[in-house]
Design a protein around this motif. Structure first.
Motif, PDB file in Angstrom:
ATOM      1  N   ARG A 132       0.684  -1.359   0.096  1.00 42.33           N
ATOM      2  CA  ARG A 132       0.011   0.003  -0.083  1.00 42.33           C
ATOM      3  C   ARG A 132       0.835   1.212  -0.061  1.00 42.33           C
ATOM      4  NH1 ARG A 132      -4.971   0.943   3.458  1.00 42.33           N
ATOM      5  NH2 ARG A 132      -6.146   1.023   1.583  1.00 42.33           N
ATOM      6  N   ILE A 133       2.362   1.106   0.102  1.00 42.39           N
ATOM      7  CA  ILE A 133       3.004   2.289   0.152  1.00 42.39           C
ATOM      8  C   ILE A 133       3.521   2.739  -1.538  1.00 42.39           C
ATOM      9  CG2 ILE A 133       5.663   3.062   0.539  1.00 42.39           C
ATOM     10  CD1 ILE A 133       5.104   1.989   3.164  1.00 42.39           C
ATOM     11  N   HIS A 134       2.908   3.949  -1.525  1.00 45.95           N
ATOM     12  CA  HIS A 134       2.992   4.314  -3.277  1.00 45.95           C
ATOM     13  C   HIS A 134       4.489   4.931  -3.597  1.00 45.95           C
ATOM     14  CE1 HIS A 134      -1.201   3.495  -3.756  1.00 45.95           C
ATOM     15  NE2 HIS A 134      -1.703   4.122  -2.422  1.00 45.95           N
ATOM     16  N   ASP A 135       5.110   5.418  -2.756  1.00 48.03           N
ATOM     17  CA  ASP A 135       6.506   5.962  -2.710  1.00 48.03           C
ATOM     18  C   ASP A 135       7.480   4.804  -2.527  1.00 48.03           C
ATOM     19  OD1 ASP A 135       8.988   7.324  -2.848  1.00 48.03           O
ATOM     20  OD2 ASP A 135       8.071   8.733  -1.498  1.00 48.03           O
ATOM     21  N   ALA A 136       7.946   4.183  -3.719  1.00 49.34           N
ATOM     22  CA  ALA A 136       8.782   3.153  -3.695  1.00 49.34           C
ATOM     23  C   ALA A 136      10.248   3.465  -2.587  1.00 49.34           C
ATOM     24  CB  ALA A 136       9.176   2.797  -5.130  1.00 49.34           C
ATOM     25  N   ARG A 137      10.752   4.679  -2.428  1.00 50.07           N
ATOM     26  CA  ARG A 137      11.649   5.010  -1.851  1.00 50.07           C
ATOM     27  C   ARG A 137      11.364   4.553  -0.394  1.00 50.07           C
ATOM     28  NH1 ARG A 137      11.832  11.129  -3.536  1.00 50.07           N
ATOM     29  NH2 ARG A 137       9.832  11.007  -3.049  1.00 50.07           N
ATOM     30  N   LEU A 138      10.034   4.572   0.342  1.00 45.02           N
ATOM     31  CA  LEU A 138      10.213   4.308   1.649  1.00 45.02           C
ATOM     32  C   LEU A 138      10.302   2.660   1.654  1.00 45.02           C
ATOM     33  CD1 LEU A 138       6.778   6.349   2.279  1.00 45.02           C
ATOM     34  CD2 LEU A 138       9.212   6.748   2.924  1.00 45.02           C
ATOM     35  N   ASN A 139       9.858   1.749   0.905  1.00 45.52           N
ATOM     36  CA  ASN A 139      10.227   0.511   0.919  1.00 45.52           C
ATOM     37  C   ASN A 139      11.443   0.304   0.602  1.00 45.52           C
ATOM     38  OD1 ASN A 139       7.457  -0.710   1.574  1.00 45.52           O
ATOM     39  ND2 ASN A 139       7.017  -0.459  -0.651  1.00 45.52           N
ATOM     40  N   ALA A 140      12.208   1.198  -0.092  1.00 40.53           N
ATOM     41  CA  ALA A 140      13.780   0.760  -0.321  1.00 40.53           C
ATOM     42  C   ALA A 140      14.533   1.023   0.863  1.00 40.53           C
ATOM     43  CB  ALA A 140      14.206   1.487  -1.630  1.00 40.53           C
ATOM     44  N   ARG A 141      14.038   2.244   1.348  1.00 40.25           N
ATOM     45  CA  ARG A 141      14.521   2.500   2.724  1.00 40.25           C
ATOM     46  C   ARG A 141      14.477   1.597   3.868  1.00 40.25           C
ATOM     47  NH1 ARG A 141      13.200   8.126   6.033  1.00 40.25           N
ATOM     48  NH2 ARG A 141      14.720   7.942   7.618  1.00 40.25           N
ATOM     49  N   ALA A 142      13.375   1.115   3.926  1.00 44.02           N
ATOM     50  CA  ALA A 142      13.049   0.009   5.040  1.00 44.02           C
ATOM     51  C   ALA A 142      14.138  -1.122   4.785  1.00 44.02           C
ATOM     52  CB  ALA A 142      11.589  -0.421   4.780  1.00 44.02           C
ATOM     53  N   GLN A 143      14.319  -1.678   3.378  1.00 42.64           N
ATOM     54  CA  GLN A 143      15.116  -2.853   2.942  1.00 42.64           C
ATOM     55  C   GLN A 143      16.504  -2.596   3.658  1.00 42.64           C
ATOM     56  OE1 GLN A 143      14.143  -3.928  -0.945  1.00 42.64           O
ATOM     57  NE2 GLN A 143      12.145  -3.666  -0.774  1.00 42.64           N
ATOM     58  N   GLU A 144      16.995  -1.209   3.369  1.00 42.27           N
ATOM     59  CA  GLU A 144      18.308  -0.929   3.395  1.00 42.27           C
ATOM     60  C   GLU A 144      18.483  -0.894   5.078  1.00 42.27           C
ATOM     61  OE1 GLU A 144      18.829   2.845   1.455  1.00 42.27           O
ATOM     62  OE2 GLU A 144      18.659   2.337  -0.312  1.00 42.27           O
ATOM     63  N   TRP A 145      17.514  -0.270   5.507  1.00 43.03           N
ATOM     64  CA  TRP A 145      17.872  -0.242   7.298  1.00 43.03           C
ATOM     65  C   TRP A 145      17.772  -1.664   7.789  1.00 43.03           C
ATOM     66  CZ3 TRP A 145      15.239  -1.442  11.895  1.00 43.03           C
ATOM     67  CH2 TRP A 145      15.843  -0.681  13.055  1.00 43.03           C
ATOM     68  N   ALA A 146      17.058  -2.504   7.359  1.00 45.40           N
ATOM     69  CA  ALA A 146      16.801  -3.834   7.904  1.00 45.40           C
ATOM     70  C   ALA A 146      18.290  -4.648   7.504  1.00 45.40           C
ATOM     71  CB  ALA A 146      15.622  -4.653   7.460  1.00 45.40           C
ATOM     72  N   ARG A 147      18.411  -4.691   6.469  1.00 45.44           N
ATOM     73  CA  ARG A 147      19.746  -5.315   5.881  1.00 45.44           C
ATOM     74  C   ARG A 147      21.184  -4.703   6.533  1.00 45.44           C
ATOM     75  NH1 ARG A 147      17.720  -5.078   0.245  1.00 45.44           N
ATOM     76  NH2 ARG A 147      16.586  -7.224  -0.050  1.00 45.44           N
ATOM     77  N   ALA A 148      21.119  -3.510   6.901  1.00 52.19           N
ATOM     78  CA  ALA A 148      22.239  -2.953   7.633  1.00 52.19           C
ATOM     79  C   ALA A 148      22.207  -3.593   9.040  1.00 52.19           C
ATOM     80  CB  ALA A 148      22.227  -1.125   7.725  1.00 52.19           C
ATOM     81  N   ARG A 149      21.210  -3.976   9.725  1.00 51.06           N
ATOM     82  CA  ARG A 149      21.303  -4.662  10.977  1.00 51.06           C
ATOM     83  C   ARG A 149      20.887  -6.302  10.909  1.00 51.06           C
ATOM     84  NH1 ARG A 149      20.056   0.252  10.129  1.00 51.06           N
ATOM     85  NH2 ARG A 149      20.296   1.818  11.918  1.00 51.06           N
ATOM     86  N   SER A 150      21.040  -6.761   9.806  1.00 49.38           N
ATOM     87  CA  SER A 150      20.823  -8.086   9.533  1.00 49.38           C
ATOM     88  C   SER A 150      19.327  -8.610   9.965  1.00 49.38           C
ATOM     89  CB  SER A 150      22.033  -8.948  10.166  1.00 49.38           C
ATOM     90  OG  SER A 150      23.021  -8.532   9.602  1.00 49.38           O
ATOM     91  N   LEU A 151      18.438  -7.796  10.067  1.00 46.82           N
ATOM     92  CA  LEU A 151      17.114  -8.390  10.296  1.00 46.82           C
ATOM     93  C   LEU A 151      16.315  -9.053   9.335  1.00 46.82           C
ATOM     94  CD1 LEU A 151      15.924  -5.124  12.413  1.00 46.82           C
ATOM     95  CD2 LEU A 151      16.209  -7.287  13.193  1.00 46.82           C
ATOM     96  N   PRO A 152      15.480 -10.134   9.518  1.00 40.02           N
ATOM     97  CA  PRO A 152      14.658 -10.627   8.300  1.00 40.02           C
ATOM     98  C   PRO A 152      13.776  -9.673   7.827  1.00 40.02           C
ATOM     99  CG  PRO A 152      14.779 -12.117  10.496  1.00 40.02           C
ATOM    100  CD  PRO A 152      15.362 -10.563  10.752  1.00 40.02           C
ATOM    101  N   LEU A 153      13.520  -9.745   6.570  1.00 37.96           N
ATOM    102  CA  LEU A 153      12.550  -8.763   5.869  1.00 37.96           C
ATOM    103  C   LEU A 153      11.335  -9.781   5.636  1.00 37.96           C
ATOM    104  CD1 LEU A 153      14.838  -7.323   3.160  1.00 37.96           C
ATOM    105  CD2 LEU A 153      13.760  -5.940   4.765  1.00 37.96           C
ATOM    106  N   GLY A 154      10.269  -8.840   5.944  1.00 38.32           N
ATOM    107  CA  GLY A 154       8.746  -9.481   5.696  1.00 38.32           C
ATOM    108  C   GLY A 154       8.150  -8.487   4.363  1.00 38.32           C
ATOM    109  N   ALA A 155       7.102  -8.917   4.082  1.00 34.21           N
ATOM    110  CA  ALA A 155       6.560  -8.232   3.311  1.00 34.21           C
ATOM    111  C   ALA A 155       4.992  -8.537   3.421  1.00 34.21           C
ATOM    112  CB  ALA A 155       6.466  -8.875   1.512  1.00 34.21           C
ATOM    113  N   GLY A 156       4.202  -7.530   3.128  1.00 33.40           N
ATOM    114  CA  GLY A 156       2.579  -7.700   3.315  1.00 33.40           C
ATOM    115  C   GLY A 156       1.743  -6.959   2.359  1.00 33.40           C
ATOM    116  N   SER A 157       0.745  -7.397   2.116  1.00 37.05           N
ATOM    117  CA  SER A 157      -0.506  -6.541   1.177  1.00 37.05           C
ATOM    118  C   SER A 157      -1.015  -5.223   1.880  1.00 37.05           C
ATOM    119  CB  SER A 157      -1.409  -7.369   0.431  1.00 37.05           C
ATOM    120  OG  SER A 157      -2.046  -7.876   1.898  1.00 37.05           O
TER     121      SER A 157
END
Length: 177
Positions: A132-157
């Motif tokens: 539901r997030i229309h600005d792809a940069r917000l999802n990209a930022r979330a992915q970068e933040w999680a990867r920098a901390r070695s956190l598992p990534l999730g996804a949801g509709s």
């Protein structure tokens, strides 16, 4: 297996989807399991889990005292709306649940990331893609933040309508609940 980690039913104030229709739509979309994460409520998720124990994970999207959403997965007890963010995480973990941070950099419901430093050590999984997030940069930022901390990534509709179910999922090895 395909798992949608974040969706809603009529148990949420802003969704009219009938619970059984949510499960049927998820199955029709090829999802193996869903996390029902109604806002500040677990009753519908518990009912669905009782009816579909191999398909539905009980979750809750808790609106914290800070006004930011935190999802608890595999919950047994509801966490009241307005519980402080850190205490919400502790209460999720005390139940043996998983602390899942949805739409972390969205304004409003995600707080633009402002509480992450306070709860970082409590996070078990991080929503790297919210459909539901229309600005792809917000999802990209979330992915970068999680990867920098070695956190598992999730996804949801983050589905609030039947048509939105199945727009996002993660693929995982099968697991017992």
């Amino acid at each position: 297996m395909k798992l949608d980690m974040h969706l809603h039913t009529r148990g949420s104030f802003d969704c009219l989807s009938e619970p059984e229709a949510v499960v049927q739509r998820a199955l029709a979309c090829g999802l193996d399991r869903i996390c029902v994460t109604d806002h500040n409520e677990i009753a519908v998720a518990q009912e669905l889990n009782a009816a579909f124990p191999d398909r539905v994970i009980v979750g809750e999207g808790v609106k914290t005292a800070e006004g930011v959403d935190i999802i608890g997965l595999f919950l047994k007890e509801r966490i009241p709306k307005g519980t402080p963010a850190r205490q919400t995480c502790v209460r999720i973990r005390e139940q043996g649940g998983i602390v899942y941070v949805p739409h972390p950099f969205a304004g409003g419901k995600g707080g633009g990331g402002r509480i992450l430093a306070e709860i970082e050590d409590q996070i078990d999984a991080f929503e790297g893609f919210n459909a539901r997030i229309h600005d792809a940069r917000l999802n990209a930022r979330a992915q970068e933040w999680a990867r920098a901390r070695s956190l598992p990534l999730g996804a949801g509709s983050d589905a609030h309508t039947l048509a939105e179910i199945g727009r996002a999922w993660v693929e995982l090895p099968s697991f017992e609940m």
